[in-house]
Design a protein around this motif. Structure first.
Motif, PDB file in Angstrom:
ATOM      1  N   ASP A 145       4.528  -8.397  19.385  1.00 35.65           N
ATOM      2  CA  ASP A 145       4.754  -6.992  19.034  1.00 35.65           C
ATOM      3  C   ASP A 145       5.920  -6.803  18.068  1.00 35.65           C
ATOM      4  O   ASP A 145       6.212  -5.680  17.655  1.00 35.65           O
ATOM      5  N   GLN A 203       6.771  -7.043   7.907  1.00 37.16           N
ATOM      6  CA  GLN A 203       5.920  -5.879   7.677  1.00 37.16           C
ATOM      7  C   GLN A 203       6.798  -4.664   7.397  1.00 37.16           C
ATOM      8  O   GLN A 203       7.450  -4.135   8.303  1.00 37.16           O
ATOM      9  N   LEU A 247       7.351  -0.689   6.357  1.00 34.93           N
ATOM     10  CA  LEU A 247       6.692   0.522   6.849  1.00 34.93           C
ATOM     11  C   LEU A 247       5.508   0.900   5.969  1.00 34.93           C
ATOM     12  O   LEU A 247       5.636   1.000   4.741  1.00 34.93           O
ATOM     13  N   GLY A 248       4.352   1.053   6.564  1.00 39.05           N
ATOM     14  CA  GLY A 248       3.179   1.478   5.831  1.00 39.05           C
ATOM     15  C   GLY A 248       2.469   0.383   5.056  1.00 39.05           C
ATOM     16  O   GLY A 248       1.559   0.674   4.268  1.00 39.05           O
ATOM     17  N   GLN A 249       2.860  -0.854   5.278  1.00 40.91           N
ATOM     18  CA  GLN A 249       2.249  -1.957   4.543  1.00 40.91           C
ATOM     19  C   GLN A 249       1.688  -3.012   5.489  1.00 40.91           C
ATOM     20  O   GLN A 249       1.971  -3.005   6.679  1.00 40.91           O
ATOM     21  N   GLY A 250       0.911  -3.911   4.936  1.00 40.02           N
ATOM     22  CA  GLY A 250       0.407  -5.024   5.720  1.00 40.02           C
ATOM     23  C   GLY A 250       1.464  -6.110   5.831  1.00 40.02           C
ATOM     24  O   GLY A 250       2.405  -6.167   5.032  1.00 40.02           O
ATOM     25  N   PRO A 251       1.347  -6.974   6.811  1.00 39.33           N
ATOM     26  CA  PRO A 251       2.306  -8.076   6.966  1.00 39.33           C
ATOM     27  C   PRO A 251       2.307  -9.017   5.765  1.00 39.33           C
ATOM     28  O   PRO A 251       1.257  -9.300   5.187  1.00 39.33           O
ATOM     29  N   GLN A 252       3.504  -9.494   5.411  1.00 38.32           N
ATOM     30  CA  GLN A 252       3.679 -10.455   4.321  1.00 38.32           C
ATOM     31  C   GLN A 252       4.199 -11.764   4.905  1.00 38.32           C
ATOM     32  O   GLN A 252       5.181 -11.765   5.658  1.00 38.32           O
ATOM     33  N   PHE A 253       3.576 -12.865   4.530  1.00 37.69           N
ATOM     34  CA  PHE A 253       3.908 -14.171   5.086  1.00 37.69           C
ATOM     35  C   PHE A 253       5.282 -14.643   4.628  1.00 37.69           C
ATOM     36  O   PHE A 253       5.588 -14.629   3.425  1.00 37.69           O
ATOM     37  N   VAL A 277       0.811  -1.206   0.000  1.00 36.88           N
ATOM     38  CA  VAL A 277       0.000   0.000   0.000  1.00 36.88           C
ATOM     39  C   VAL A 277       0.846   1.259   0.000  1.00 36.88           C
ATOM     40  O   VAL A 277       0.310   2.355  -0.054  1.00 36.88           O
ATOM     41  N   GLY A 278       2.193   1.125   0.044  1.00 31.54           N
ATOM     42  CA  GLY A 278       2.995   2.322   0.083  1.00 31.54           C
ATOM     43  C   GLY A 278       2.941   2.974   1.436  1.00 31.54           C
ATOM     44  O   GLY A 278       2.424   2.420   2.402  1.00 31.54           O
ATOM     45  N   GLY A 299       2.270  -5.053  17.586  1.00 30.62           N
ATOM     46  CA  GLY A 299       1.851  -6.014  16.588  1.00 30.62           C
ATOM     47  C   GLY A 299       0.346  -5.965  16.389  1.00 30.62           C
ATOM     48  O   GLY A 299      -0.384  -5.350  17.165  1.00 30.62           O
ATOM     49  N   LEU A 322       7.233 -10.002  12.469  1.00 32.76           N
ATOM     50  CA  LEU A 322       6.171 -10.411  13.374  1.00 32.76           C
ATOM     51  C   LEU A 322       6.078 -11.925  13.450  1.00 32.76           C
ATOM     52  O   LEU A 322       6.185 -12.620  12.432  1.00 32.76           O
ATOM     53  N   TYR A 366       6.004 -13.236   9.743  1.00 36.80           N
ATOM     54  CA  TYR A 366       5.606 -12.257   8.748  1.00 36.80           C
ATOM     55  C   TYR A 366       6.607 -11.105   8.755  1.00 36.80           C
ATOM     56  O   TYR A 366       7.176 -10.761   9.796  1.00 36.80           O
ATOM     57  N   LEU A 417       9.604  -4.596  10.235  1.00 32.06           N
ATOM     58  CA  LEU A 417       9.138  -5.169  11.490  1.00 32.06           C
ATOM     59  C   LEU A 417       8.860  -6.647  11.229  1.00 32.06           C
ATOM     60  O   LEU A 417       8.099  -6.988  10.316  1.00 32.06           O
ATOM     61  N   PHE A 466      -6.451  -3.642   9.799  1.00 31.18           N
ATOM     62  CA  PHE A 466      -6.230  -4.541   8.665  1.00 31.18           C
ATOM     63  C   PHE A 466      -7.288  -5.627   8.648  1.00 31.18           C
ATOM     64  O   PHE A 466      -7.612  -6.198   9.692  1.00 31.18           O
TER      65      PHE A 466
END
Lengths: 113, 115
Positions: free
Chosen positions: B108, B37, B39-45, A4-5, A43, B90, B35, B88, A89
């Motif tokens: 966290d 994560q 900055l500014g994005q959702g977590p990626q597996f 999402v940037g 988290g 997770l 995961y 980050l 989210f």
């Protein structure tokens, strides 16, 4: 999930009003969905989940609605409080069991006191 | 009832170094997923461990590896660190289910910065 940037969609809500956060998911075969709240430096925190055999589920001050026809999920927060300010989210589980979560685009909720 | 705990909370490394991150799952959970994560994005597996074996893996290079111990705790190792590995990290734990999905609970995270 999609990247999402640095600039997340932002929703600003007056304290005491209701908030509605929307999410479009990608996989029509997904059967399980979760909403997470992420505060700065923390988290993701589990809020509420819903399975595909339901279209609505309620928790404490929160309601999740699922529309499988248009692959849309929403989170409603009643009587929004300053402590609700965070990034939210939605996540989908594309297959049953222990498959990894796929996260949607986050939404930043800002509560105006 | 302890939730998911991760250590360290912050870490600074330089390019080319190696790092190990640690995770203890929530009490009663036996499955650990990692995961990333940005900055500014959702977590990626990244990957998932159950019964001390890697069960599923996301689109991450072999520089990312892991381990699960008999007490269900887990480590994430990253070799030959790149600037782009700054993120980050997770850890999420859950109870293994073959048919019915269960929520994953997150720690966290460890904030990794690569200089």
């Amino acid at each position: 999930g999609e990247s999402v940037g640095l600039h997340l969609p932002t929703l600003s809500v007056q304290e005491g009003d209701n908030s509605i956060i929307n999410c479009a998911y990608s996989n029509s075969a997904s059967d399980y969905f979760i909403w997470y709240k992420q505060e700065s430096g923390k988290g993701p925190q589990f809020i509420i989940d819903i399975r595909s055999n339901m279209d609505k589920r309620q928790g404490q001050r929160v309601t999740v609605l699922l529309n499988k026809t248009v692959k849309h999920l929403s989170l409603q927060i009643a009587a929004t409080q300053p402590g609700d300010s965070a990034v939210y989210f939605c996540a989908e589980n594309p297959y049953s069991g222990n498959t990894p979560l796929v996260f949607g685009k986050g939404t930043r909720l800002s509560v105006i006191a | 009832d302890a939730g998911v705990t991760q250590s360290p909370t912050h870490l600074i490394k330089t390019r080319g170094q190696q790092v190990t991150l640690r995770c203890s799952p929530k009490s009663g959970h036996d499955t650990v997923s990692w995961y990333q994560q940005a900055l500014g994005q959702g977590p990626q597996f990244i990957f998932q461990y159950y019964e001390e074996e890697e069960r599923q893996r996301g689109n991450f290079p072999d520089r990312f590896s892991g381990h699960q111990f008999p007490n269900y705790s887990s480590e994430l190792n990253v070799n030959a660190l790149l600037l782009g590995d700054s993120a980050l990290y997770l850890c999420a734990s859950s109870l293994f289910q073959t048919r019915s999905s269960q929520p994953q609970h997150f720690g966290d995270g460890t904030r990794l910065s690569i200089l």
